[in-house]
Design a protein around this motif. Structure first.
Motif, PDB file in Angstrom:
ATOM      1  N   GLY A  38       0.773  -1.032  -0.168  1.00 18.10           N
ATOM      2  CA  GLY A  38       0.029   0.004   0.009  1.00 18.10           C
ATOM      3  C   GLY A  38       0.720   1.301  -0.092  1.00 18.10           C
ATOM      4  N   ARG A  39       1.818   1.343   0.762  1.00 16.79           N
ATOM      5  CA  ARG A  39       2.800   2.295   0.808  1.00 16.79           C
ATOM      6  C   ARG A  39       3.577   2.847  -0.254  1.00 16.79           C
ATOM      7  NH1 ARG A  39       2.952   4.856   5.757  1.00 16.79           N
ATOM      8  NH2 ARG A  39       2.318   3.564   7.818  1.00 16.79           N
ATOM      9  N   MET A  40       3.571   1.867  -1.396  1.00 16.90           N
ATOM     10  CA  MET A  40       4.015   2.068  -2.671  1.00 16.90           C
ATOM     11  C   MET A  40       3.379   3.112  -3.371  1.00 16.90           C
ATOM     12  SD  MET A  40       5.527  -1.688  -4.074  1.00 16.90           S
ATOM     13  CE  MET A  40       6.424  -2.773  -3.029  1.00 16.90           C
ATOM     14  N   LEU A  41       2.145   3.353  -3.027  1.00 19.00           N
ATOM     15  CA  LEU A  41       1.508   4.384  -3.710  1.00 19.00           C
ATOM     16  C   LEU A  41       0.773   5.492  -2.998  1.00 19.00           C
ATOM     17  CD1 LEU A  41      -1.086   1.960  -6.119  1.00 19.00           C
ATOM     18  CD2 LEU A  41       1.055   3.071  -6.623  1.00 19.00           C
ATOM     19  N   THR A  42       0.680   5.271  -1.459  1.00 16.71           N
ATOM     20  CA  THR A  42       0.018   6.318  -0.871  1.00 16.71           C
ATOM     21  C   THR A  42       0.754   7.656  -0.747  1.00 16.71           C
ATOM     22  OG1 THR A  42       0.978   5.292   1.014  1.00 16.71           O
ATOM     23  CG2 THR A  42      -1.325   4.605   0.560  1.00 16.71           C
ATOM     24  N   THR A  43       2.128   7.781  -0.876  1.00 19.59           N
ATOM     25  CA  THR A  43       2.540   9.236  -0.952  1.00 19.59           C
ATOM     26  C   THR A  43       2.206   9.942  -2.160  1.00 19.59           C
ATOM     27  OG1 THR A  43       4.726   8.285   0.540  1.00 19.59           O
ATOM     28  CG2 THR A  43       4.718  10.469  -1.071  1.00 19.59           C
ATOM     29  N   GLU A  44       2.244   9.349  -3.353  1.00 17.05           N
ATOM     30  CA  GLU A  44       1.812   9.982  -4.718  1.00 17.05           C
ATOM     31  C   GLU A  44       0.327  10.086  -4.803  1.00 17.05           C
ATOM     32  OE1 GLU A  44       6.059   8.628  -4.928  1.00 17.05           O
ATOM     33  OE2 GLU A  44       4.117   7.564  -4.260  1.00 17.05           O
ATOM     34  N   ARG A 274      10.188   2.044  -7.720  1.00 20.60           N
ATOM     35  CA  ARG A 274       9.880   1.304  -6.819  1.00 20.60           C
ATOM     36  C   ARG A 274       9.301  -0.160  -6.638  1.00 20.60           C
ATOM     37  NH1 ARG A 274       6.476   5.193  -4.032  1.00 20.60           N
ATOM     38  NH2 ARG A 274       8.155   6.678  -4.347  1.00 20.60           N
ATOM     39  N   MET A 275       8.283  -0.233  -7.555  1.00 21.11           N
ATOM     40  CA  MET A 275       7.489  -1.528  -7.953  1.00 21.11           C
ATOM     41  C   MET A 275       8.533  -2.336  -8.626  1.00 21.11           C
ATOM     42  SD  MET A 275       3.749  -0.530  -9.034  1.00 21.11           S
ATOM     43  CE  MET A 275       2.383  -0.102  -8.224  1.00 21.11           C
ATOM     44  N   LYS A 276       9.349  -2.016  -9.509  1.00 24.41           N
ATOM     45  CA  LYS A 276      10.403  -2.829 -10.165  1.00 24.41           C
ATOM     46  C   LYS A 276      11.309  -3.457  -9.207  1.00 24.41           C
ATOM     47  CE  LYS A 276      13.314  -3.220 -14.253  1.00 24.41           C
ATOM     48  NZ  LYS A 276      14.147  -2.140 -15.269  1.00 24.41           N
ATOM     49  N   SER A 277      11.636  -2.711  -8.304  1.00 19.32           N
ATOM     50  CA  SER A 277      12.640  -3.028  -7.397  1.00 19.32           C
ATOM     51  C   SER A 277      12.214  -4.292  -6.548  1.00 19.32           C
ATOM     52  CB  SER A 277      13.283  -1.995  -6.746  1.00 19.32           C
ATOM     53  OG  SER A 277      12.482  -1.431  -5.631  1.00 19.32           O
ATOM     54  N   ASN A 278      10.720  -4.246  -6.295  1.00 19.33           N
ATOM     55  CA  ASN A 278       9.874  -5.138  -5.603  1.00 19.33           C
ATOM     56  C   ASN A 278       9.313  -6.457  -6.209  1.00 19.33           C
ATOM     57  OD1 ASN A 278      10.120  -4.452  -2.315  1.00 19.33           O
ATOM     58  ND2 ASN A 278      10.092  -2.349  -3.534  1.00 19.33           N
TER      59      ASN A 278
END
Length: 313
Positions: A38-44, A274-278
């Protein structure tokens, strides 16, 4: 005339939305895989919506404590739920619930999709996924597999492997992936099904070894690890997913606005990296498409639970 004109103009709930911070409940322990996704998107998303998004960890009862709180919340778009696919499996896990995990929620969108990986201890004698299946056939019930929770998608992937190969590996449920990883790395459980994102640090450090990934194709982060489909179950293709819901009766235009913020955030270069690295795949599903997806996932995995004799508590 001015009054008549104003009266004839339709009002939309999202015109002034959001006008205050949005609280999203993560119904698991702080730092869980669900919260990480979830935090991969919440800041943006916060930047796009112009309001802060507060992630509130409310663990307990396999996520149902936090989910119930959201189900009973005011349907105004200011309280949401971030949960894994376990949300659509609760009806197969529990004999009775104080809320309906399907009917009491409106699906918003997916934070991300991620392949899972089949793991063993680095010193395990199991050499490959095919070897694991052969050992399981030769010794029914002797091998064990762990997951982050009863009824979770990793658990049901293990059951689907059992069903697809006519084997019987015993399930060992944990309250979260972290402890399961620790025990598999320590050799206390034979096998673990987990998201690539949660397992990657231990794979890279050499504490666990990856036997296969559950997606249809190999992934860039683990290019030398074969797929389950390559390793003995043709056509096997399962990815874990993490998503957002709001209480039922939340206005459709608010749901659409939240969904758009999720998809727009996913398109930003920083998020994509961020997504790619995970090992995470961004979602392009609209709210309506996600609603249809949840219905199909609910039917699919409840059928697996029935066939695997997973009894609700």
């Amino acid at each position: 005339m001015a009054f008549a004109a104003a009266a004839s103009t339709p009002s939309h709930a999202s015109d002034a939305y959001p006008s205050k911070p949005i609280r999203i409940v993560s119904p698991h322990t702080a730092g869980s895989t669900t919260e990480t996704f979830g935090r991969m998107l919440t800041t943006e998303m916060s930047e796009l919506l112009g309001q802060q998004i507060i992630v509130d960890a409310k663990g307990g009862a396999a996520g149902t404590t936090g989910a119930r709180e959201v189900a009973l919340s005011k349907p105004d778009g200011y309280t949401g739920l971030m949960n894994a696919s376990i949300q659509v499996m609760y009806t197969g896990m529990f004999k009775s619930l104080s809320f309906d995990p399907i009917k009491d929620f409106t699906p918003v969108g997916v934070f991300g999709f991620a392949p899972m990986v089949v793991l063993v201890n680095s010193e395990s004698k199991i050499s490959s996924f095919g070897d694991m299946i052969n050992r399981a056939r030769a010794n029914p019930g002797k091998l064990s597999f762990a997951s982050g929770g009863l009824g979770s998608l990793p658990h049901l992937v293990g059951e689907l492997v059992n069903l697809s190969t006519s084997t019987k590996m015993s399930h060992v449920p944990y309250n979260g992936t972290g402890q399961a990883l620790t025990d598999v790395a320590g050799g206390h459980v034979d096998v673990l099904y987990a998201s690539v994102a949660s397992a990657l640090p231990l794979v890279k450090s050499g504490k666990v070894r990856a036997l296969a990934v559950t997606s249809a194709r190999r992934i860039d982060l683990l290019p030398d690890v074969p797929t389950v489909a390559e390793s003995g179950i043709p056509g096997f293709d399962v990815t874990s997913w993490y998503a957002m819901w709001v209480p039922k009766n939340t206005p459709r235009d608010i749901v659409a606005k939240l969904n758009k913020a999720m998809r727009d955030a996913s398109n930003q270069p920083a998020v994509q990296q961020r997504m790619k690295s995970n090992g995470v795949i961004a979602s392009k599903l609209t709210a309506d498409e996600f609603a249809k997806f949840t219905a199909s996932e609910n039917a699919k995995w409840l059928d697996v639970m029935r066939r695997a004799n997973v009894e609700p508590n």
